[in-house]
Enzyme design. Structure first.
Site, PDB file in Angstrom:
ATOM      1  N   SER A 195       1.223  -1.199  -0.231  1.00  0.00           N
ATOM      2  CA  SER A 195       0.213  -0.252   0.048  1.00  0.00           C
ATOM      3  C   SER A 195       0.361   1.305   0.111  1.00  0.00           C
ATOM      4  O   SER A 195       2.014   1.042   0.135  1.00  0.00           O
ATOM      5  CB  SER A 195      -0.503  -0.075   1.114  1.00  0.00           C
TER       6      SER A 195
HETATM    7  N1  SAH Z   1      -0.476  -5.145   4.050  1.00  0.00           N
HETATM    8  C1  SAH Z   1       0.196  -5.753   2.639  1.00  0.00           C
HETATM    9  C2  SAH Z   1      -0.637  -4.973   1.568  1.00  0.00           C
HETATM   10  C3  SAH Z   1      -1.589  -5.739   1.756  1.00  0.00           C
HETATM   11  S1  SAH Z   1      -1.581  -6.206  -0.260  1.00  0.00           S
HETATM   12  C4  SAH Z   1       1.795  -4.660   2.636  1.00  0.00           C
HETATM   13  O1  SAH Z   1       1.907  -3.954   3.959  1.00  0.00           O
HETATM   14  O2  SAH Z   1       2.358  -4.869   1.813  1.00  0.00           O
HETATM   15  C5  SAH Z   1      -3.258  -7.447  -0.196  1.00  0.00           C
HETATM   16  C6  SAH Z   1      -3.053  -8.839   0.374  1.00  0.00           C
HETATM   17  O3  SAH Z   1      -3.541  -9.511   0.840  1.00  0.00           O
HETATM   18  C7  SAH Z   1      -1.790  -9.419  -1.273  1.00  0.00           C
HETATM   19  O4  SAH Z   1      -0.659 -10.207  -0.472  1.00  0.00           O
HETATM   20  C8  SAH Z   1      -3.372 -10.561  -0.994  1.00  0.00           C
HETATM   21  O5  SAH Z   1      -2.433 -12.160  -1.900  1.00  0.00           O
HETATM   22  C9  SAH Z   1      -3.847 -10.859  -0.113  1.00  0.00           C
HETATM   23  N2  SAH Z   1      -4.587 -11.902   0.615  1.00  0.00           N
HETATM   24  C10 SAH Z   1      -6.013 -11.251  -0.454  1.00  0.00           C
HETATM   25  N3  SAH Z   1      -7.074 -12.735   0.347  1.00  0.00           N
HETATM   26  C11 SAH Z   1      -6.432 -13.197   1.390  1.00  0.00           C
HETATM   27  C12 SAH Z   1      -7.095 -13.742   2.504  1.00  0.00           C
HETATM   28  N4  SAH Z   1      -8.588 -14.119   2.486  1.00  0.00           N
HETATM   29  N5  SAH Z   1      -6.192 -14.084   3.385  1.00  0.00           N
HETATM   30  C13 SAH Z   1      -5.358 -13.616   4.011  1.00  0.00           C
HETATM   31  N6  SAH Z   1      -4.522 -12.574   2.268  1.00  0.00           N
HETATM   32  C14 SAH Z   1      -5.189 -12.539   1.189  1.00  0.00           C
END
Ligand code: SAH
Length: 239
Positions: free
Chosen positions: A74
């Site tokens: 993000s």
């Molecule tokens: N917080 C992260 C950015 C997240 S992007 C950072 O600081 O870099 C969102 C993430 O959520 C992605 O890696 C995606 O694979 C994950 N995601 C999507 N659905 C999910 C689920 N049901 N359980 C766990 N992770 C999930």
């Protein structure tokens, strides 16, 4: 005009530190950063250690960056906004859904301190591995546990949590996440369609649940039982 940065990589550490201070100063001026604890966390965590090598020079641009597998780290302002809305405190137990790069987990680890703990859950094993390496290198693993699984169902083994933060877009607020919230707890989550969402803050007080609406935002989808259905792999090479 083309600016060259790569030849300066040997002094990259010092330059990144200056850039980190600059972005934190502007996030304060823009009103996104409001509390000392979150300011300190953003000053301490090196975002350059959580981005891919080809994007390293953009570590302190206030924009999301690709981290592989079609996912993103993000933008700094979004991390600032969500962390402030979450109101984490020292000693708390926090669940993050969507580990990605591990950057947000490191920010939370700074705020909860040595007596607190962060559980962060990621559905894509390669990204969990990537985050684990990033968090190990930056020495946050004593306060952060990385789990592979469907975080739309929460993470029952360590529940209840004082705080829950979801960094992927959900179609609705997943009930298990509210159930796994301690009384007096807060949940921050983007809720909406696949393409645009509103940041929602869920507050649990005296067994009652209140939902507040915050700003519009754009996140990659939460994919899982209480999220969206499987999406096509959109990881095209944009670079
Ligand atoms: N917080 C992260 C950015 C997240 S992007 C950072 O600081 O870099 C969102 C993430 O959520 C992605 O890696 C995606 O694979 C994950 N995601 C999507 N659905 C999910 C689920 N049901 N359980 C766990 N992770 C999930």
């Amino acid at each position: 005009m083309v600016y060259h940065f790569d030849h300066l990589s040997s002094v990259g550490g010092r330059i990144f530190e200056e850039e980190r201070r600059r972005v934190v100063r502007s996030l304060i001026a823009e009103g996104y950063l409001r509390t000392q604890a979150v300011v300190d966390a953003m000053l301490r965590v090196p975002r350059e250690e959580f981005v891919l090598p080809e994007y390293r020079r953009f570590s302190y641009y206030d924009t999301p960056l690709p981290i592989g597998c079609g996912q993103t780290i993000s933008a700094p302002h979004m991390v600032a906004i969500m962390t402030e809305k979450l109101e984490p405190r020292p000693g708390q137990r926090v669940l993050e859904v969507g580990t990605g790069s591990g950057y947000q987990a490191a920010i939370l680890a700074e705020v909860v301190g040595p007596r607190g703990h962060v559980w962060t859950i990621e559905r894509i094993p390669q990204l969990a591995e990537y985050a684990l390496n990033n968090l190990r290198r930056t020495k946050y693993l004593d306060r952060v546990t990385v789990v592979v699984g469907d975080g739309s169902e929460g993470y029952p083994p360590a529940a209840p949590y004082d705080r829950v933060i979801v960094t992927a877009a959900a179609p609705d607020i997943p009930k298990p996440l509210v159930d796994q919230l301690e009384d007096g707890g807060r949940l921050v989550i983007p809720v909406g369609s696949r393409w645009i969402q509103v940041l929602k803050v869920v507050v649990k007080e005296g067994g009652r649940v209140r939902v507040e609406r915050d700003i519009p935002c754009v996140f990659v989808p939460l994919v899982g039982k209480y999220g969206f259905k499987e999406v096509e792999n959109r990881d095209r090479d944009i670079w």
